[in-house]
Design a protein around this motif. Structure first.
Motif, short mmCIF file in Angstrom:
data_model
loop_
_atom_site.label_atom_id
_atom_site.label_comp_id
_atom_site.label_asym_id
_atom_site.label_seq_id
_atom_site.Cartn_x
_atom_site.Cartn_y
_atom_site.Cartn_z
N THR A 43 67.45 4.63 33.40
CA THR A 43 68.61 3.80 32.98
C THR A 43 68.60 3.78 31.65
O THR A 43 69.80 3.54 31.08
N ASP A 111 78.83 -0.18 33.44
CA ASP A 111 78.54 -1.07 34.67
C ASP A 111 78.31 0.41 36.12
O ASP A 111 77.61 0.46 36.48
N SER A 115 74.96 2.33 36.92
CA SER A 115 74.13 1.62 38.30
C SER A 115 73.86 2.63 39.19
O SER A 115 72.91 2.75 40.06
N ILE A 184 71.59 -4.42 40.26
CA ILE A 184 73.07 -4.07 39.96
C ILE A 184 73.89 -4.90 41.02
O ILE A 184 72.78 -5.42 42.58
N THR A 194 76.20 -5.28 36.33
CA THR A 194 74.97 -5.14 35.99
C THR A 194 74.86 -6.22 35.61
O THR A 194 75.17 -6.92 35.22
#
Ligand code: ADP
Ligand code: ASP
Ligand code: MG
Length: 446
Positions: A43, A111, A115, A184, A194
Motif C-alpha cells: 500500500t 482509490d 485497491s 476497500i 478506500t
C-alpha cells in the motif's frame, strides 16, 4: 458462532507468513470470512504512485517492486498456474491505472489504483488456503462493502452493507470460506473507494456486524494490545482483556494496532474482538469485551503524531455571540473532528489531526482558508497528542496529580481532563513525546 478473521500486512507479507495464517484459519471451523490487508509495503508503494509526481521510469520501478513481492508468493505455490492469469490481469490493470492517474490526478483513480494491494493479496491467500485443504474462494468485497464517495476516506453505508452481506455472502458460508479484501469498498455508482489507512480492521468489524458474527479476530504482528506501543518502550506489557470503551479510546487516540473506527461495529452488536500475533498464535492475545473483570484507573498510554494546534482570534470576540458556532460549523462542514479545545475571552485554540499526505491534511488546509476569511488564524505544528486511557478517571482520587507529577519536566501545551471518564490527553512537542510516554509508563505501569 461465526468468526471473521483479519490478517494484517505483515501477516500476509510473504508465503511463510501466509502459511501461519492458513493454519490459524484451518484450526477454527467457525472462521468463514477472512479479511486481508495488502502484503506489507505494497500500500505504501501504491500511495507513493498515487500521490507523488513521478516519471514513467519511477512508476515502472515501483510497480516492479510490487510485482516482485507478489510473484515470490505465487512461485511458492504448488500450483501457481491456477492463479497466474488472474494475478497478471491485476498487475496489468494496476499498471494502466498508475499511468492514467499520473496524467489525470483524479481521486477515484487513486482509490482504484490503491485497491490493488488488497485485491492481489486476497487472491494469493485464497490459493494458499486451498493448498492447506480449506475450501476457500476469493470474494470481491465491493459487492457488499458499500460506501459514500469520499475517496481516500470513504464512510460505510451500514444498511446497504447489511443487506448485501446477508443476501450475497451469508448463503456462501455454508460451503466455503470467503477470502476478501480489507480497506476497500464501492460507492453507489460502483467506483472503488478506500476507507483510510489501516482500514482493514474496520472492514473486518463491519462484516462481522453485517453477518451477525459472534467474534472478530485481528491477527497482526504483536501478541495483543499492550499498555503502550511496544515500539516506544520494551517495558510495554500485553493486556489480557480490555473493554470496548477502553479499546475505542485507545484506537481513536493513536494505538495503531486497531483502526480508529474498529470498535464501533463491535460495540453496536456486542461482538467480541480478539487481537493476537499470526506468527505466535499460541501466545494468546487480548480479548476486547463489553464487561471486563477489572476496570483499572489506568489501562494504557497512546500517542498520536502530527497534530496541529490552531488558535483563532477575533478582536470582536468579546461579546461576539456566534463566533464559536461559526468556527465549529466550518470544522463540521469538512467532517473534521477536534480533540482538545481551550477558550479564553479573545481566542479559541483547538487541535486537528494532520497526518502528511492524508485526506485530513487537505481538509485542514481548506478549513484554515475559510476561517481566515473572518478571523486571524495561528497554526502551530509538530505536536503529538499523548493520552492516558483508563476508567472513572475524572472521579478517582489522585489520578491527575500522579499523571502531572510524572510529566512535570515537560511543557504541556494543552490538557484535556474531566470531560471523558476514559481519558486524559495532553499536547506535547513532537520531540518530547517518546520521553513523555516512557516516564508516564514508568510511573503508571512499572
Ligand atoms: P497490521 O498490518 O497487522 O494491521 P499495524 O502495523 O497496523 O499492523 O498495527 C500493529 C502495530 O501497532 C504494532 O506493531 C505496534 O507497533 C503498533 N501499536 C501501537 N500501539 C500499540 C499498542 N498499544 N499495543 C500493541 N501494538 C501497538
Ligand atoms: N493496506 C491498507 C494500509 O496499509 C489497509 C490496512 O493495512 O489495514 O493502510
Ligand atoms: Mg493495521
Amino acid at each position: 458462532m461465526l468468526n471473521v478473521a483479519k490478517f494484517g500486512g505483515t501477516s500476509v507479507a510473504n508465503f511463510a507468513a501466509m502459511q501461519n495464517c492458513a493454519k490459524i484459519v484451518k484450526n477454527n471451523l467457525n472462521t468463514k470470512v477472512v479479511v486481508v490487508s495488502a502484503s506489507a509495503g505494497v500500500t505504501n508503494l501504491l500511495v507513493d504512485i498515487a500521490h507523488t509526481p513521478l516519471t514513467s521510469e519511477q512508476i515502472h520501478s515501483k510497480v516492479a517492486e510490487i510485482a516482485v513481492i507478489q510473484q515470490a508468493i505465487l512461485h511458492a505455490l504448488d500450483k501457481p498456474q491456477e492463479v497466474n492469469d488472474k494475478l497478471a490481469e491485476l498487475m496489468d490493470s494496476l499498471t494502466t491505472l498508475a499511468t492514467h492517474e499520473e496524467l489525470l490526478h483524479r481521486p477515484d483513480l487513486k482509490d482504484a489504483l490503491i485497491s490493488h494491494g488488497e485485491r492481489l493479496s486476497s487472491l494469493l491467500f485464497s490459493a494458499v488456503l486451498k493448498e492447506f485443504g480449506v475450501n476457500a474462494s476469493n470474494y470481491d468485497v465491493r459487492k457488499v462493502l458499500k460506501t459514500d464517495s469520499e475517496f481516500g476516506q470513504a464512510a460505510p453505508q451500514l444498511n446497504d452493507i447489511r443487506q448485501a452481506a446477508q443476501r450475497l455472502m451469508l448463503p456462501e458460508l455454508s460451503h466455503t470460506v470467503l477470502v476478501t479484501q480489507g480497506f476497500i469498498g464501492a460507492d453507489e455508482a460502483g467506483n472503488t473507494t478506500t476507507l483510510g489507512r489501516g482500514g482493514s480492521d474496520f472492514t473486518a468489524a463491519l462484516l462481522a456486524e453485517a453477518l451477525d458474527a459472534a467474534t472478530c479476530e485481528i491477527w497482526t504482528d504483536v501478541i495483543g494490545v499492550y499498555t503502550t506501543d511496544p515500539r516506544i518502550t520494551s517495558a510495554a506489557q500485553p493486556l489480557p482483556e480490555l473493554s470496548f470503551e477502553e479499546a475505542a479510546e485507545m484506537a481513536t487516540f493513536g494505538a495503531k494496532v486497531l483502526h480508529p473506527a474498529t470498535m464501533e461495529p463491535a460495540l453496536r452488536q456486542n461482538i467480541k474482538v480478539f487481537v493476537g500475533s499470526s506468527r505466535e498464535p499460541e501466545k494468546g492475545g487480548t480479548w476486547i469485551v463489553r464487561d471486563c473483570q477489572h476496570e483499572p484507573a489506568y489501562r494504557a498510554i497512546t500517542r498520536r503524531k502530527d497534530q496541529v494546534m490552531v488558535t483563532v482570534k477575533t478582536p470582536k470576540m468579546m461579546f461576539a455571540q456566534g463566533f464559536l458556532q461559526k468556527v465549529f460549523t466550518i470544522i463540521a462542514k469538512h467532517k473534521l473532528s477536534v480533540d482538545l479545545v481551550t477558550t479564553s475571552e479573545i481566542a479559541v485554540s483547538f487541535t486537528l489531526d494532520n497526518p502528511p499526505n492524508s485526506v485530513l491534511q487537505r481538509l485542514n488546509r481548506e478549513t484554515l482558508d475559510e476561517l481566515r476569511e473572518f478571523c486571524s488564524v495561528l497554526v502551530e505544528e509538530n505536536f503529538d497528542l499523548v493520552t492516558v486511557v483508563g476508567n472513572n478517571m475524572q472521579s478517582a482520587a489522585g489520578v491527575s496529580s500522579k499523571i502531572f507529577s510524572a510529566v512535570s519536566d515537560y511543557n504541556l501545551r494543552m490538557i484535556c481532563y474531566g470531560a471523558n471518564p476514559h481519558n486524559m490527553s495532553f499536547l506535547v512537542r513532537g520531540s518530547d513525546s517518546t520521553d513523555v510516554v516512557k516516564v508516564l509508563h514508568k510511573a503508571l505501569f512499572e
